[in-house]
Design an enzyme around this catalytic site. Sequence first.
Site, short mmCIF file in Angstrom:
data_model
loop_
_atom_site.label_atom_id
_atom_site.label_comp_id
_atom_site.label_asym_id
_atom_site.label_seq_id
_atom_site.Cartn_x
_atom_site.Cartn_y
_atom_site.Cartn_z
N TYR A 53 0.81 -1.22 0.00
CA TYR A 53 0.00 0.00 0.00
C TYR A 53 0.85 1.27 0.00
O TYR A 53 0.34 2.35 -0.33
CB TYR A 53 -0.92 0.04 1.21
CG TYR A 53 -1.91 -1.08 1.31
CD1 TYR A 53 -2.14 -1.95 0.25
CD2 TYR A 53 -2.63 -1.29 2.49
CE1 TYR A 53 -3.05 -2.99 0.36
CE2 TYR A 53 -3.55 -2.32 2.59
CZ TYR A 53 -3.74 -3.18 1.53
OH TYR A 53 -4.65 -4.21 1.65
N HIS A 73 0.78 -11.45 1.53
CA HIS A 73 -0.25 -10.69 0.82
C HIS A 73 -0.85 -11.48 -0.35
O HIS A 73 -2.04 -11.33 -0.65
CB HIS A 73 0.35 -9.38 0.29
CG HIS A 73 -0.67 -8.31 0.07
ND1 HIS A 73 -0.38 -6.98 0.13
CD2 HIS A 73 -2.00 -8.37 -0.18
CE1 HIS A 73 -1.46 -6.26 -0.09
NE2 HIS A 73 -2.47 -7.09 -0.30
#
Length: 272
Positions: A44, A102
């Site tokens: 992110y 992730h």
Amino acid sequence: MNIYFQGTNQRTFGTFPLTGGELRDAMTHAAEVGYRSFDTAQMYGNEEETGAALADLGFGRNEICVTTKVHPDNFRPEAFLPSVEESLKKLQLDYVDVLLLHWPPADGDIAPSLKLLEAAHKAGLARNIGVSNYTAQMMRDARNIIETPITTNQVEFHPLLNQDALLDAAVETGIPLSSYCSVARGEVFKHAIFAEIGASYKKSAAQVVLRWILQKGVSINTMSTKRANIEANFDVMDFTLSNIDMARIDTMTQVDFRIVTSDLVPWAPEWD
């Protein structure tokens, strides 16, 4: 211990794709309405800003639950632990409450990254570990690869997508699911059924969707920059959808609306 099913940790505030003042303001609003669980990721690019915002909020360390995720580019043995240590530095934390992989690795061999994840746990860098975007078979395999309990599999989960295979795998493996894209990036609002059901409970369409997810046994991860929406997303614990309404919503999974595909994310596996 499954922290995802304890109190406010059933409801996590997601930070993607927020940065800067927008992230700080949204996290402040989230904390004010009651959120104590916050989700970020190396991918992110906002771990440092998330850490600064958490520091400004002034909570005691045991009052909050912080999740971050390791980027697949860091699944190499020489990069994994240093990347987690860098994440902790950015977050201004000695450990994260939950550390996730992730995505599955591009080659599909999940064992090496899972063992690195377990090493991070044993090194005290994370209190709990989990995965994200794993298929049902990956969940089954993962349970046999490492001994450390896997806290969650964070996946796309909303009532416009049938995830029964993952729900069955969650029961079989003891690895609970947690959601992202919980309102299908607004796609649910194109279907009148959610607002219609919500009217009888004096709740919004979004609250009905989030309540349905919770009643499926899945924790929810939501993001908004608007305080009213942040508050509404949190305010989903004071009503229960009837079996009839749950069944009506279940039929909407036939829409088969999937957001995260390999066209969008190169690491996306072949979904169940």
